[in-house]
Design a protein around this motif. Sequence first.
Motif, PDB file in Angstrom:
ATOM      1  N   LYS A  31       0.861  -1.182   0.000  1.00 22.97           N
ATOM      2  CA  LYS A  31       0.000   0.000   0.000  1.00 22.97           C
ATOM      3  C   LYS A  31       0.893   1.226   0.000  1.00 22.97           C
ATOM      4  O   LYS A  31       1.969   1.236   0.603  1.00 22.97           O
ATOM      5  CB  LYS A  31      -0.907   0.030   1.244  1.00 22.97           C
ATOM      6  CG  LYS A  31      -2.016  -1.000   1.283  1.00 22.97           C
ATOM      7  CD  LYS A  31      -2.829  -0.857   2.566  1.00 22.97           C
ATOM      8  CE  LYS A  31      -3.933  -1.908   2.645  1.00 22.97           C
ATOM      9  NZ  LYS A  31      -5.087  -1.569   1.786  1.00 22.97           N
ATOM     10  N   VAL A  32       0.445   2.274  -0.687  1.00 24.69           N
ATOM     11  CA  VAL A  32       1.140   3.561  -0.618  1.00 24.69           C
ATOM     12  C   VAL A  32       0.103   4.637  -0.344  1.00 24.69           C
ATOM     13  O   VAL A  32      -0.906   4.732  -1.058  1.00 24.69           O
ATOM     14  CB  VAL A  32       1.900   3.882  -1.920  1.00 24.69           C
ATOM     15  CG1 VAL A  32       2.489   5.300  -1.857  1.00 24.69           C
ATOM     16  CG2 VAL A  32       3.025   2.867  -2.158  1.00 24.69           C
ATOM     17  N   LYS A  33       0.338   5.404   0.719  1.00 22.14           N
ATOM     18  CA  LYS A  33      -0.553   6.523   1.067  1.00 22.14           C
ATOM     19  C   LYS A  33       0.137   7.823   0.658  1.00 22.14           C
ATOM     20  O   LYS A  33       1.235   8.131   1.136  1.00 22.14           O
ATOM     21  CB  LYS A  33      -0.831   6.525   2.572  1.00 22.14           C
ATOM     22  CG  LYS A  33      -1.778   7.638   3.016  1.00 22.14           C
ATOM     23  CD  LYS A  33      -2.087   7.540   4.494  1.00 22.14           C
ATOM     24  CE  LYS A  33      -3.087   8.598   4.938  1.00 22.14           C
ATOM     25  NZ  LYS A  33      -3.401   8.468   6.396  1.00 22.14           N
ATOM     26  N   ALA A  34      -0.499   8.538  -0.263  1.00 24.24           N
ATOM     27  CA  ALA A  34       0.055   9.807  -0.745  1.00 24.24           C
ATOM     28  C   ALA A  34      -0.718  10.960  -0.113  1.00 24.24           C
ATOM     29  O   ALA A  34      -1.956  10.988  -0.183  1.00 24.24           O
ATOM     30  CB  ALA A  34      -0.037   9.872  -2.262  1.00 24.24           C
ATOM     31  N   THR A  35       0.002  11.874   0.517  1.00 15.96           N
ATOM     32  CA  THR A  35      -0.622  13.025   1.169  1.00 15.96           C
ATOM     33  C   THR A  35      -0.126  14.315   0.539  1.00 15.96           C
ATOM     34  O   THR A  35       1.089  14.531   0.423  1.00 15.96           O
ATOM     35  CB  THR A  35      -0.304  13.024   2.678  1.00 15.96           C
ATOM     36  OG1 THR A  35      -0.782  11.791   3.250  1.00 15.96           O
ATOM     37  CG2 THR A  35      -0.955  14.203   3.379  1.00 15.96           C
ATOM     38  N   LEU A  36      -1.065  15.154   0.109  1.00 15.73           N
ATOM     39  CA  LEU A  36      -0.715  16.447  -0.489  1.00 15.73           C
ATOM     40  C   LEU A  36      -0.489  17.469   0.616  1.00 15.73           C
ATOM     41  O   LEU A  36      -1.382  17.750   1.406  1.00 15.73           O
ATOM     42  CB  LEU A  36      -1.838  16.920  -1.419  1.00 15.73           C
ATOM     43  CG  LEU A  36      -1.599  18.237  -2.157  1.00 15.73           C
ATOM     44  CD1 LEU A  36      -0.380  18.126  -3.079  1.00 15.73           C
ATOM     45  CD2 LEU A  36      -2.856  18.599  -2.963  1.00 15.73           C
ATOM     46  N   ILE A  37       0.730  18.026   0.648  1.00 15.06           N
ATOM     47  CA  ILE A  37       1.070  19.014   1.664  1.00 15.06           C
ATOM     48  C   ILE A  37       0.886  20.419   1.099  1.00 15.06           C
ATOM     49  O   ILE A  37       0.356  21.309   1.751  1.00 15.06           O
ATOM     50  CB  ILE A  37       2.512  18.767   2.174  1.00 15.06           C
ATOM     51  CG1 ILE A  37       2.584  17.393   2.864  1.00 15.06           C
ATOM     52  CG2 ILE A  37       2.975  19.882   3.113  1.00 15.06           C
ATOM     53  CD1 ILE A  37       3.984  16.879   3.109  1.00 15.06           C
ATOM     54  N   SER A  38       1.363  20.601  -0.128  1.00 16.85           N
ATOM     55  CA  SER A  38       1.124  21.896  -0.790  1.00 16.85           C
ATOM     56  C   SER A  38       1.184  21.683  -2.291  1.00 16.85           C
ATOM     57  O   SER A  38       1.751  20.705  -2.773  1.00 16.85           O
ATOM     58  CB  SER A  38       2.195  22.916  -0.366  1.00 16.85           C
ATOM     59  OG  SER A  38       3.449  22.567  -0.945  1.00 16.85           O
ATOM     60  N   GLU A  39       0.594  22.613  -3.021  1.00 14.94           N
ATOM     61  CA  GLU A  39       0.598  22.486  -4.488  1.00 14.94           C
ATOM     62  C   GLU A  39       0.909  23.850  -5.097  1.00 14.94           C
ATOM     63  O   GLU A  39       0.474  24.882  -4.591  1.00 14.94           O
ATOM     64  CB  GLU A  39      -0.777  21.995  -4.961  1.00 14.94           C
ATOM     65  CG  GLU A  39      -0.820  21.557  -6.423  1.00 14.94           C
ATOM     66  CD  GLU A  39      -2.109  20.847  -6.788  1.00 14.94           C
ATOM     67  OE1 GLU A  39      -3.048  20.831  -5.970  1.00 14.94           O
ATOM     68  OE2 GLU A  39      -2.179  20.284  -7.891  1.00 14.94           O
ATOM     69  N   GLY A  40       1.721  23.839  -6.172  1.00 11.63           N
ATOM     70  CA  GLY A  40       1.972  25.060  -6.927  1.00 11.63           C
ATOM     71  C   GLY A  40       3.191  25.844  -6.484  1.00 11.63           C
ATOM     72  O   GLY A  40       3.599  26.800  -7.155  1.00 11.63           O
ATOM     73  N   ARG A  41       3.805  25.458  -5.366  1.00 10.83           N
ATOM     74  CA  ARG A  41       4.975  26.234  -4.913  1.00 10.83           C
ATOM     75  C   ARG A  41       6.269  25.553  -5.361  1.00 10.83           C
ATOM     76  O   ARG A  41       6.984  26.049  -6.222  1.00 10.83           O
ATOM     77  CB  ARG A  41       4.949  26.395  -3.395  1.00 10.83           C
ATOM     78  CG  ARG A  41       3.862  27.354  -2.922  1.00 10.83           C
ATOM     79  CD  ARG A  41       4.273  27.939  -1.581  1.00 10.83           C
ATOM     80  NE  ARG A  41       4.320  26.864  -0.563  1.00 10.83           N
ATOM     81  CZ  ARG A  41       3.309  26.616   0.278  1.00 10.83           C
ATOM     82  NH1 ARG A  41       2.202  27.338   0.191  1.00 10.83           N
ATOM     83  NH2 ARG A  41       3.389  25.652   1.180  1.00 10.83           N
ATOM     84  N   ASN A  42       6.555  24.387  -4.816  1.00  6.56           N
ATOM     85  CA  ASN A  42       7.814  23.711  -5.193  1.00  6.56           C
ATOM     86  C   ASN A  42       7.583  22.210  -5.267  1.00  6.56           C
ATOM     87  O   ASN A  42       6.561  21.711  -4.794  1.00  6.56           O
ATOM     88  CB  ASN A  42       8.912  24.038  -4.178  1.00  6.56           C
ATOM     89  CG  ASN A  42       8.514  23.555  -2.768  1.00  6.56           C
ATOM     90  OD1 ASN A  42       7.318  23.428  -2.483  1.00  6.56           O
ATOM     91  ND2 ASN A  42       9.482  23.278  -1.934  1.00  6.56           N
ATOM     92  N   LEU A  43       8.539  21.509  -5.849  1.00  7.91           N
ATOM     93  CA  LEU A  43       8.434  20.044  -5.969  1.00  7.91           C
ATOM     94  C   LEU A  43       9.257  19.411  -4.847  1.00  7.91           C
ATOM     95  O   LEU A  43      10.478  19.596  -4.774  1.00  7.91           O
ATOM     96  CB  LEU A  43       8.959  19.558  -7.319  1.00  7.91           C
ATOM     97  CG  LEU A  43       9.090  18.025  -7.488  1.00  7.91           C
ATOM     98  CD1 LEU A  43       7.763  17.320  -7.226  1.00  7.91           C
ATOM     99  CD2 LEU A  43       9.632  17.680  -8.874  1.00  7.91           C
TER     100      LEU A  43
END
Length: 309
Positions: A31-43
């Motif tokens: 299983k892999v749980k992906a959590t979005l911390i921020s979008e549009g600023r940096n990779l």
Amino acid sequence: MSITATAYSSSANLGSGFDVLSMAHKAFKDKVKATLISEGRNLKISVSSKNTPENVEKNSAGFAVKRMLEILGINAEISLEVIKGIPYGLGLGSSGASASAAIAAVNELLDLDLSLNEQVEFAKIGEIASSGSPHPDNVAASTFGGIVAVTSVSPTKVIRVPSNLNFKILLIVPQKTQEGKTKKAREMLPKEIEIERYVYNSRHLSSLLIGLSSGDRELVREGLNDEIFEVSRLPLFPYYPKIKENAIEKNAIGVCVSGAGPSILVLYDNKTDLEGIISSSKEICTKNDINCDFIQTELAGGVEIERGN
Ligand SMILES: Nc1ncnc2c1ncn2[C@@H]1O[C@H](COP(=O)(O)OP(=O)(O)O)[C@@H](O)[C@H]1O
Ligand SMILES: N[C@@H](CCOP(=O)(O)O)C(=O)O
């Protein structure tokens, strides 16, 4: 916002189908749980995992996601929790399953709307972190499910192999994980082969695909043979020839090495003396100073997204 994806273990190659054929099975899953911390600023990608590298560049899941977002030009900070269920270094597509699950989770998380072929295109990049090569077979099976053939790598095209053969799966799994096993196994392969050996393997591959499609046991048995890849890697699994010979004598449908090994894949049905194969294979493993697990399983589906988390 988090998305969790599940991907199953796989057995790649299937004899002569090196880097082309593979099948997903329910033996194990990641299983892999992906959590979005921020979008549009940096990779920025981070990986947490109990028993695989947490260095993004060295984890098949993290490396696949990082490269995918670089290629797509997307800036996002995402954390990946890699929850391993597939023991690695055993020929069960462990690194590939993590990459497949990670790509599927991020695809859902960022609403990328990637096709399954596009997901395999990116997931295979993760295999560079684990074996140094973007071999697409394991990730194709973990992403699509069933039995698959990778008919193109540029761009990636995966076809589900039609099967009218009723079979179940026995995995013979040594209890000895080997770091960097597939990388080493790939380095053992010849750079050139005689045309005669190529023709032998073409016959085997043809027999396997026709046998699966028509449900012909004998063709599948012949089709799981290989004259190049397993032969070159035999030092990694010296017990294999005897186990294979014995399983065929006990009417297995067919036998091959699972991926780059050291696990062995046995296809069987109700005509097979399964208990006889297990007991005699245990003896062979013991004579080779290895302990093996014997896992009866069946074909698995493709990558699954968990809803509502
Ligand atoms: N997410 C991952 N899951 C499993 N192995 C990983 C992962 N990321 C990197 N690796 C590394 O890849 C190697 C296992 O992959 P590989 O040798 O291809 O074996 P297999 O895919 O048969 O488990 C190990 O050295 C392991 O540390
Ligand atoms: N085609 C690859 C398959 C590796 O499978 P794995 O499950 O052993 O990682 C190869 O044979 O190198």
